[in-house]
Scaffold this motif. Sequence first.
Motif, PDB file in Angstrom:
ATOM      1  N   THR A 158       0.845  -1.194   0.000  1.00 31.38           N
ATOM      2  CA  THR A 158       0.000   0.000   0.000  1.00 31.38           C
ATOM      3  C   THR A 158       0.882   1.246   0.000  1.00 31.38           C
ATOM      4  N   ASN A 159       0.268   2.409   0.130  1.00 26.10           N
ATOM      5  CA  ASN A 159       1.014   3.665   0.177  1.00 26.10           C
ATOM      6  C   ASN A 159       1.764   3.872   1.489  1.00 26.10           C
ATOM      7  N   VAL A 160       1.504   2.999   2.474  1.00 23.73           N
ATOM      8  CA  VAL A 160       2.161   3.084   3.773  1.00 23.73           C
ATOM      9  C   VAL A 160       2.979   1.820   3.990  1.00 23.73           C
ATOM     10  N   PHE A 161       4.213   1.982   4.489  1.00 17.43           N
ATOM     11  CA  PHE A 161       5.054   0.826   4.766  1.00 17.43           C
ATOM     12  C   PHE A 161       4.507   0.071   5.983  1.00 17.43           C
ATOM     13  N   HIS A 195      10.132 -24.873  15.286  1.00 16.73           N
ATOM     14  CA  HIS A 195      10.249 -23.419  15.201  1.00 16.73           C
ATOM     15  C   HIS A 195       9.724 -22.959  13.842  1.00 16.73           C
ATOM     16  N   GLN A 196       8.897 -21.927  13.867  1.00 16.78           N
ATOM     17  CA  GLN A 196       8.446 -21.256  12.650  1.00 16.78           C
ATOM     18  C   GLN A 196       8.685 -19.771  12.846  1.00 16.78           C
ATOM     19  N   PHE A 197       9.504 -19.203  11.993  1.00 18.02           N
ATOM     20  CA  PHE A 197       9.856 -17.795  12.160  1.00 18.02           C
ATOM     21  C   PHE A 197       9.983 -17.134  10.789  1.00 18.02           C
ATOM     22  N   GLY A 198       9.836 -15.841  10.780  1.00 15.63           N
ATOM     23  CA  GLY A 198       9.933 -15.095   9.526  1.00 15.63           C
ATOM     24  C   GLY A 198       9.346 -13.720   9.674  1.00 15.63           C
ATOM     25  N   GLY A 199       8.897 -13.148   8.553  1.00 16.80           N
ATOM     26  CA  GLY A 199       8.341 -11.810   8.594  1.00 16.80           C
ATOM     27  C   GLY A 199       7.781 -11.398   7.250  1.00 16.80           C
ATOM     28  N   THR A 200       7.131 -10.243   7.238  1.00 10.24           N
ATOM     29  CA  THR A 200       6.577  -9.673   6.023  1.00 10.24           C
ATOM     30  C   THR A 200       6.922  -8.188   5.966  1.00 10.24           C
ATOM     31  N   THR A 201       6.920  -7.632   4.773  1.00  8.74           N
ATOM     32  CA  THR A 201       7.072  -6.196   4.600  1.00  8.74           C
ATOM     33  C   THR A 201       6.428  -5.791   3.284  1.00  8.74           C
ATOM     34  N   GLY A 202       5.892  -4.617   3.248  1.00  5.99           N
ATOM     35  CA  GLY A 202       5.251  -4.132   2.036  1.00  5.99           C
ATOM     36  C   GLY A 202       5.104  -2.630   2.072  1.00  5.99           C
ATOM     37  N   GLY A 203       5.028  -2.034   0.899  1.00  7.21           N
ATOM     38  CA  GLY A 203       4.906  -0.587   0.845  1.00  7.21           C
ATOM     39  C   GLY A 203       4.961  -0.080  -0.580  1.00  7.21           C
ATOM     40  N   PRO A 204       5.112   1.233  -0.728  1.00  7.66           N
ATOM     41  CA  PRO A 204       5.119   1.821  -2.065  1.00  7.66           C
ATOM     42  C   PRO A 204       6.509   1.826  -2.704  1.00  7.66           C
ATOM     43  N   VAL A 205       6.545   1.577  -3.998  1.00  7.61           N
ATOM     44  CA  VAL A 205       7.747   1.864  -4.791  1.00  7.61           C
ATOM     45  C   VAL A 205       7.627   3.279  -5.344  1.00  7.61           C
ATOM     46  N   LYS A 206       6.422   3.609  -5.799  1.00  8.81           N
ATOM     47  CA  LYS A 206       6.058   4.960  -6.204  1.00  8.81           C
ATOM     48  C   LYS A 206       4.636   5.189  -5.739  1.00  8.81           C
ATOM     49  N   LYS A 207       4.441   6.233  -4.943  1.00 11.29           N
ATOM     50  CA  LYS A 207       3.157   6.472  -4.315  1.00 11.29           C
ATOM     51  C   LYS A 207       2.028   6.519  -5.345  1.00 11.29           C
ATOM     52  N   ASP A 208       0.934   5.839  -5.010  1.00 14.85           N
ATOM     53  CA  ASP A 208      -0.270   5.773  -5.844  1.00 14.85           C
ATOM     54  C   ASP A 208      -0.042   5.079  -7.178  1.00 14.85           C
ATOM     55  N   VAL A 237       7.017 -13.016  -3.194  1.00 16.16           N
ATOM     56  CA  VAL A 237       7.208 -11.625  -3.614  1.00 16.16           C
ATOM     57  C   VAL A 237       6.063 -11.256  -4.550  1.00 16.16           C
ATOM     58  N   LYS A 238       5.511 -10.071  -4.342  1.00 18.58           N
ATOM     59  CA  LYS A 238       4.392  -9.624  -5.161  1.00 18.58           C
ATOM     60  C   LYS A 238       4.571  -8.152  -5.517  1.00 18.58           C
ATOM     61  N   GLY A 239       4.264  -7.814  -6.759  1.00 25.80           N
ATOM     62  CA  GLY A 239       4.335  -6.437  -7.216  1.00 25.80           C
ATOM     63  C   GLY A 239       3.047  -6.028  -7.901  1.00 25.80           C
ATOM     64  N   ASP A 240       2.624  -4.803  -7.650  1.00 22.59           N
ATOM     65  CA  ASP A 240       1.425  -4.253  -8.281  1.00 22.59           C
ATOM     66  C   ASP A 240       1.782  -2.912  -8.912  1.00 22.59           C
ATOM     67  N   HIS A 241       1.275  -2.689 -10.116  1.00 19.65           N
ATOM     68  CA  HIS A 241       1.543  -1.430 -10.816  1.00 19.65           C
ATOM     69  C   HIS A 241       0.259  -0.914 -11.452  1.00 19.65           C
ATOM     70  N   ARG A 242      -0.058   0.320 -11.138  1.00 23.13           N
ATOM     71  CA  ARG A 242      -1.254   0.974 -11.691  1.00 23.13           C
ATOM     72  C   ARG A 242      -0.835   1.757 -12.931  1.00 23.13           C
ATOM     73  N   VAL A 243      -1.094   1.147 -14.097  1.00 24.38           N
ATOM     74  CA  VAL A 243      -0.721   1.781 -15.357  1.00 24.38           C
ATOM     75  C   VAL A 243      -1.558   3.032 -15.581  1.00 24.38           C
ATOM     76  N   SER A 244      -2.854   2.923 -15.321  1.00 23.60           N
ATOM     77  CA  SER A 244      -3.783   4.047 -15.444  1.00 23.60           C
ATOM     78  C   SER A 244      -5.002   3.722 -14.603  1.00 23.60           C
ATOM     79  N   ASN A 245      -5.966   4.634 -14.608  1.00 22.63           N
ATOM     80  CA  ASN A 245      -7.193   4.369 -13.867  1.00 22.63           C
ATOM     81  C   ASN A 245      -7.942   3.159 -14.415  1.00 22.63           C
ATOM     82  N   ALA A 246      -7.645   2.800 -15.664  1.00 22.29           N
ATOM     83  CA  ALA A 246      -8.360   1.700 -16.309  1.00 22.29           C
ATOM     84  C   ALA A 246      -7.531   0.436 -16.434  1.00 22.29           C
ATOM     85  N   ASN A 247      -6.283   0.467 -16.005  1.00 14.24           N
ATOM     86  CA  ASN A 247      -5.403  -0.686 -16.226  1.00 14.24           C
ATOM     87  C   ASN A 247      -4.490  -0.902 -15.020  1.00 14.24           C
TER      88      ASN A 247
END
Length: 305
Positions: free
Chosen positions: A108-111, A140-153, A249-259
């Motif tokens: 999301t827009n927030v880390f 033992h099960q251990f690990g973590g997650t992280t997520g945030g913006p590469v470019k806002k919005d 690993v997951k990436g999302d990119h908003r090409v436009s409002n329609a894509n």
Amino acid sequence: EVVDSDRIIELPLNGRNPLQLQYLVAGSGARAAQDQAQNESVSINGSRTNSNNYMLDGGDNHDPYFNTPSIFPTPDALQEFSIQTNAYSADRGRNAGAFMNAVTKSGTNVFHGSLFEFARNEIFNARNFFANAVPPYKRHQFGGTTGGPVKKDRSFFFLSYQRTTQRSRPGSVTTTVLTPDQRKGDFSASGKALKDPAGGNFPNAVIPASRLHPAAQKFLEAFVPLPNRPGGLLSLASQETIDDDQFLVKGDHRVSNANQLSGRLLYNFNNRNEVTGNLPGFFAAIEYTNWSLAVTDTHIFSPTV
């Protein structure tokens, strides 16, 4: 039924396996053991345990050999888990049982991030009635997650990692083995007649030393321990081992409002030595390496298309 991320994380899932959620729906019945497959499976509304349909981010997520569910991401990496048991829409199919689809989280827009460790140890366990002591068990099960913006919005990322290690398992393995006298061919303590394959019975239920095969004697010495409980019983720890690594690993990119573009890669390596019988040191070496890739392109051509 849709199970959201809060319930996925907060519900007590055995082994932190999201597929435990399928046991909560109405119609969930008999389970099939994992055995050499990657996951347990369940009968929904009377269907066969290998007749369910499993998907991850809209892509197939089956173990193709056993037709059972493949590995799913950790609870911390899932946004929701949906289960349909009947009246499927036209885009569902493949199998006659339930349809289960998990969706992974996105940045999301927030880390945001998380760290976790879940530990189990024999020092917290009670002794089984038939065991001499509390068997060794460490998980033992251990690990973590992280997520945030590469470019806002515009562009976002999400990462997840979990490692699982297990040595032995709860409870003990109990079996009947030959006593020292029986190894020498003396079964007189049983108080029963001992049949001779060549005909009749062995006198006094004692097999002559000349009838004991050297190869069988060597096998007993090398692989079969003496009893450690009364009545010829042997109680031992399972000695099962598990080493499992999972990375998403997951990436999302908003090409436009329609894509909007989305891509997700899940890697899992599992190495398990599973107990196959009641003697120490005999294992089935089971190893899986999974690569799961899903790419989605969502495009709105018009308000109606």
